[in-house]
Design an enzyme around this catalytic site. Structure first.
Site, mmCIF file in Angstrom:
data_model
loop_
_atom_site.group_PDB
_atom_site.id
_atom_site.type_symbol
_atom_site.label_atom_id
_atom_site.label_comp_id
_atom_site.label_asym_id
_atom_site.label_seq_id
_atom_site.Cartn_x
_atom_site.Cartn_y
_atom_site.Cartn_z
ATOM 1 N N ASN A 9 1.410 -14.639 -16.595
ATOM 2 C CA ASN A 9 0.355 -14.748 -17.599
ATOM 3 C C ASN A 9 -0.704 -13.718 -17.225
ATOM 4 O OD1 ASN A 9 -1.730 -15.422 -19.291
ATOM 5 N ND2 ASN A 9 -2.113 -17.462 -18.416
ATOM 6 N N TRP A 10 -0.698 -12.619 -17.972
ATOM 7 C CA TRP A 10 -1.624 -11.522 -17.639
ATOM 8 C C TRP A 10 -3.076 -11.860 -17.995
ATOM 9 C CZ3 TRP A 10 1.208 -6.421 -19.558
ATOM 10 C CH2 TRP A 10 2.258 -6.139 -18.680
ATOM 11 N N LYS A 11 -3.267 -12.936 -18.777
ATOM 12 C CA LYS A 11 -4.616 -13.300 -19.262
ATOM 13 C C LYS A 11 -5.240 -12.071 -19.937
ATOM 14 C CE LYS A 11 -4.706 -16.950 -15.871
ATOM 15 N NZ LYS A 11 -5.453 -17.825 -14.989
ATOM 16 N N HIS A 94 -3.432 -23.582 -22.586
ATOM 17 C CA HIS A 94 -3.833 -23.224 -21.216
ATOM 18 C C HIS A 94 -5.201 -23.845 -20.936
ATOM 19 C CE1 HIS A 94 -5.037 -20.894 -17.735
ATOM 20 N NE2 HIS A 94 -3.775 -20.610 -17.559
ATOM 21 N N GLU A 96 -7.733 -22.697 -19.591
ATOM 22 C CA GLU A 96 -8.863 -21.819 -19.938
ATOM 23 C C GLU A 96 -9.185 -21.936 -21.422
ATOM 24 O OE1 GLU A 96 -7.195 -18.298 -18.159
ATOM 25 O OE2 GLU A 96 -7.573 -19.151 -16.175
ATOM 26 N N GLU A 166 -0.353 -27.109 -14.306
ATOM 27 C CA GLU A 166 -1.309 -26.224 -13.643
ATOM 28 C C GLU A 166 -2.566 -27.014 -13.276
ATOM 29 O OE1 GLU A 166 -0.469 -21.837 -14.849
ATOM 30 O OE2 GLU A 166 -1.958 -22.651 -16.193
ATOM 31 N N GLY A 172 -6.582 -19.551 -9.916
ATOM 32 C CA GLY A 172 -7.448 -18.432 -9.544
ATOM 33 C C GLY A 172 -8.317 -18.702 -8.328
ATOM 34 N N SER A 212 -2.318 -20.283 -8.324
ATOM 35 C CA SER A 212 -2.271 -19.500 -7.079
ATOM 36 C C SER A 212 -0.863 -19.366 -6.501
ATOM 37 C CB SER A 212 -3.249 -20.087 -6.048
ATOM 38 O OG SER A 212 -4.580 -20.030 -6.541
ATOM 39 N N GLY A 233 -0.566 -16.272 -12.686
ATOM 40 C CA GLY A 233 -1.678 -15.475 -13.200
ATOM 41 C C GLY A 233 -1.880 -14.210 -12.378
ATOM 42 N N GLY A 234 -2.882 -14.235 -11.506
ATOM 43 C CA GLY A 234 -3.286 -13.047 -10.735
ATOM 44 C C GLY A 234 -2.138 -12.293 -10.087
HETATM 45 P P1 13P Z 1 -3.426 -17.888 -10.934
HETATM 46 O O1 13P Z 1 -1.977 -17.636 -10.573
HETATM 47 O O2 13P Z 1 -4.244 -16.621 -10.962
HETATM 48 O O3 13P Z 1 -4.017 -18.980 -10.097
HETATM 49 O O4 13P Z 1 -3.428 -18.410 -12.453
HETATM 50 C C1 13P Z 1 -2.580 -19.437 -12.817
HETATM 51 C C2 13P Z 1 -2.586 -19.540 -14.281
HETATM 52 O O5 13P Z 1 -3.573 -19.927 -14.890
HETATM 53 C C3 13P Z 1 -1.366 -19.118 -15.001
HETATM 54 O O6 13P Z 1 -1.403 -19.502 -16.331
#
Ligand code: 13P
Length: 251
Positions: A9-11, A94, A96, A166, A172, A212, A233-234
């Site tokens: 997930n590149w956000k 998600h 967020e 999640e 993050g 993470s 994510g990251g």
């Molecule tokens: P991180 O891997 O950066 O913690 O993010 C997880 C996430 O929100 C994937 O959708």
């Protein structure tokens, strides 16, 4: 046997030229991967990502969509719009989006239904906050979110829904749930699906862990009984690092 599904997930990261460079170096790194590989990219990268992944084993997903087909919804993108350009997956609900953009269990449920109407596969996110965890409410929160998200879906739709567990406190933050903890939460989600849809369906649903995930913890997380891969994510922003997560057993 459930297949592992590993999605990045590149956000809100990556310009089109960065997406193209990424895919050109990432595709050869994962071409023999056993896991299903998905990149969920920003809308503005979709076209470039779809073009540059043609003939590869990488599938493309979006990160959100609206639940209506068309209409006066300035700034929104519909399921049909995603489908016609060739998108296969879409992240829905998600944390967020739930926390910053007022998504509710009700809109999440509507979006999942619209995703299926457009033959998109939803990746539905559930997870507890730190306060809920500390108050012992994790199981209640994630099973309720799961039940409300899937409400009104038929059995074959449920089977084709990917759920991403999640925990919000792990996103993050560098704090990963232990593999045992994440596996237990995912078992609870599976048990909730079993209660409503029966054992056969529950055993087929892909349930990922997210929060993470990195190359150093992917192997342990993904070799548990119930964690069927990850939503990353990251660590999905660097092709080399993400390829190591995709090929977690080779680390
Ligand atoms: P991180 O891997 O950066 O913690 O993010 C997880 C996430 O929100 C994937 O959708």
């Amino acid at each position: 046997m459930r297949k592992k599904v590993i999605a990045g997930n590149w956000k809100m990261n990556m310009l089109p030229n960065e997406a193209i460079d990424y895919i050109q170096s990432f595709a050869p790194m994962v071409e023999n991967a056993e896991a299903e590989v998905i990149l969920c990219v920003p809308y503005t990268d979709l076209f470039y990502a779809l073009l540059n992944t043609q003939g590869t084993n990488i599938k493309i997903g979006a990160q959100n969509m609206h639940f209506e087909e068309t209409g006066a919804y300035t700034g929104e993108v519909s399921g049909k719009m995603l489908k016609v350009v060739g998108v296969e997956y879409v992240i829905i609900g998600h944390s967020e989006r739930r926390q910053m953009f007022n998504e509710t269990d009700e809109t999440v449920n509507k979006k999942i239904k619209t995703a299926f109407e457009n033959e998109l596969k939803p990746i539905v996110c559930v997870g507890e906050t730190l306060e809920e965890r500390e108050a012992g409410k994790t199981v209640e929160k994630i099973t309720t979110q799961t039940r409300l998200a899937l409400e009104g879906l038929n059995a074959s739709q449920v089977k084709n829904t990917i759920i991403a567990y999640e925990p919000i406190w792990a996103i993050g933050t560098g704090k990963t749930a232990t593999s045992e903890d994440a596996n237990n939460s995912i078992k609870e989600i599976r048990a909730e699906i079993k209660k409503i849809y029966g054992e056969d369906i529950a055993n087929e649903v892909i349930i990922q862990y997210g929060g993470s995930v990195k190359s150093s913890n992917a192997k342990e997380l993904f070799n548990t009984s119930d964690i069927d891969g990850g939503l990353v994510g990251g660590a999905s922003l660097k092709p080399e690092e993400f390829s190591k997560i995709v090929k977690y057993n080779e680390n």
